[in-house]
Write an enzyme that holds these catalytic residues in place. Structure first.
Site, PDB file in Angstrom:
ATOM      1  N   LEU A 135      48.971  47.328  -2.789  1.00 21.69           N
ATOM      2  CA  LEU A 135      50.422  47.271  -2.995  1.00 21.69           C
ATOM      3  C   LEU A 135      50.880  48.134  -4.174  1.00 21.69           C
ATOM      4  O   LEU A 135      51.978  47.930  -4.693  1.00 21.69           O
ATOM      5  CB  LEU A 135      50.872  45.817  -3.197  1.00 21.69           C
ATOM      6  CG  LEU A 135      50.767  44.909  -1.968  1.00 21.69           C
ATOM      7  CD1 LEU A 135      51.177  43.481  -2.324  1.00 21.69           C
ATOM      8  CD2 LEU A 135      51.623  45.429  -0.821  1.00 21.69           C
ATOM      9  N   CYS A 167      46.885  42.129  -9.610  1.00 25.31           N
ATOM     10  CA  CYS A 167      47.844  41.466  -8.728  1.00 25.31           C
ATOM     11  C   CYS A 167      47.168  40.605  -7.662  1.00 25.31           C
ATOM     12  O   CYS A 167      47.455  39.425  -7.531  1.00 25.31           O
ATOM     13  CB  CYS A 167      48.742  42.506  -8.068  1.00 25.31           C
ATOM     14  SG  CYS A 167      49.658  43.526  -9.249  1.00 25.31           S
ATOM     15  N   HIS A 168      46.254  41.207  -6.897  1.00 31.12           N
ATOM     16  CA  HIS A 168      45.659  40.474  -5.775  1.00 31.12           C
ATOM     17  C   HIS A 168      44.136  40.560  -5.750  1.00 31.12           C
ATOM     18  O   HIS A 168      43.520  40.233  -4.737  1.00 31.12           O
ATOM     19  CB  HIS A 168      46.239  40.978  -4.452  1.00 31.12           C
ATOM     20  CG  HIS A 168      47.723  40.794  -4.356  1.00 31.12           C
ATOM     21  ND1 HIS A 168      48.614  41.771  -4.723  1.00 31.12           N
ATOM     22  CD2 HIS A 168      48.464  39.721  -3.974  1.00 31.12           C
ATOM     23  CE1 HIS A 168      49.857  41.324  -4.559  1.00 31.12           C
ATOM     24  NE2 HIS A 168      49.794  40.094  -4.118  1.00 31.12           N
ATOM     25  N   GLY A 169      43.533  41.033  -6.851  1.00 27.66           N
ATOM     26  CA  GLY A 169      42.086  40.929  -6.990  1.00 27.66           C
ATOM     27  C   GLY A 169      41.245  41.998  -6.334  1.00 27.66           C
ATOM     28  O   GLY A 169      40.025  41.827  -6.221  1.00 27.66           O
ATOM     29  N   PRO A 183      41.654  43.048  -0.714  1.00 28.13           N
ATOM     30  CA  PRO A 183      42.840  43.365   0.091  1.00 28.13           C
ATOM     31  C   PRO A 183      43.133  44.856   0.176  1.00 28.13           C
ATOM     32  O   PRO A 183      43.781  45.308   1.121  1.00 28.13           O
ATOM     33  CB  PRO A 183      43.972  42.609  -0.615  1.00 28.13           C
ATOM     34  CG  PRO A 183      43.457  42.234  -1.952  1.00 28.13           C
ATOM     35  CD  PRO A 183      41.975  42.183  -1.866  1.00 28.13           C
TER      36      PRO A 183
END
Length: 220
Positions: A135, A167-169, A183
């Protein structure tokens, strides 16, 4: 003794007329100010120019092994990492390759001259656009000595000698290759660059005889 006299036409205007003239004068001032402000505001707007896309030279002579510097190229953060001999040995470890989604850089996320185990012109220096392909967050760098856990596809710790997206690892190794289970779908992009001297990295320009258009990569 002062005597009162009727107001003359020049000093005794009708109140409604004075209000009207005041409105006209105010409107004229506002319009004039706006006309002046528009060019001023336009001057603050970033302009598309050749300089915005010009190559950027980075002096890495003072970059110690294990250190990273971040520079801006075309509005994007670019990580320049000087890898240690231990880092380079780790990048060739078969167990690490097995944990990566695209260990051999098959996806078009780098120029042809960076389709190798170190994803760079020379194994010592890694050069990547520091934007997570999930992202668009900026991953954080952790040298091998500062990491707290082994490099795995699972878990939340930053891999030893690698990058982690806050943010999301998503996790990446020191060649910008993404780990399985993250992700982020692709490796970190490698920008066009070459080294005019052993201690200078020129971003935005390919080595002589090479052709790579950064806009053709799969994803940033």
């Amino acid at each position: 003794m002062t005597s009162e006299t009727p107001e003359s036409p020049s000093t005794g205007q009708d109140p409604q007329r004075r209000d009207f003239l005041g409105m006209v004068t105010t409107a004229g001032v506002v319009t004039g100010a706006a006309a002046c402000a528009i060019p001023f505001l336009q001057s603050l707007t970033p302009q598309e120019s050749a300089s915005a896309h010009a190559p950027v030279d980075v002096d890495v002579s003072k970059l110690a092994p294990g250190q990273q510097t971040t520079v801006v190229w075309q509005g994007k953060p670019v990580f320049i990492l000087r890898r240690t001999p231990q880092d380079m040995a780790k990048l060739q470890d078969a167990s690490l390759a097995n944990a990566l989604r695209d260990p051999n850089s098959k996806d078009h996320q780098q120029p042809a001259y960076a389709e190798n185990w170190h994803r760079s012109l020379t194994p010592e220096y890694g050069v990547y656009v520091g934007v997570c392909t999930h992202l668009g967050c900026v991953p954080s760098y952790a040298p091998a000595a500062a990491a707290s856990a082994p490099a795995t596809a699972e878990g939340t710790a930053t891999p030893p000698g690698g990058y982690a997206c806050p943010c999301h690892g998503s996790k990446f190794d020191l060649a910008g290759r993404v780990f399985k289970g993250a992700p982020a779908p692709y490796n970190l992009p490698v920008p066009p660059y070459f080294m005019p001297t052993p201690t200078t990295i020129r971003l935005g320009e390919n080595p002589k005889g090479q052709d790579f258009d950064f806009s053709t990569i799969v994803q940033i």
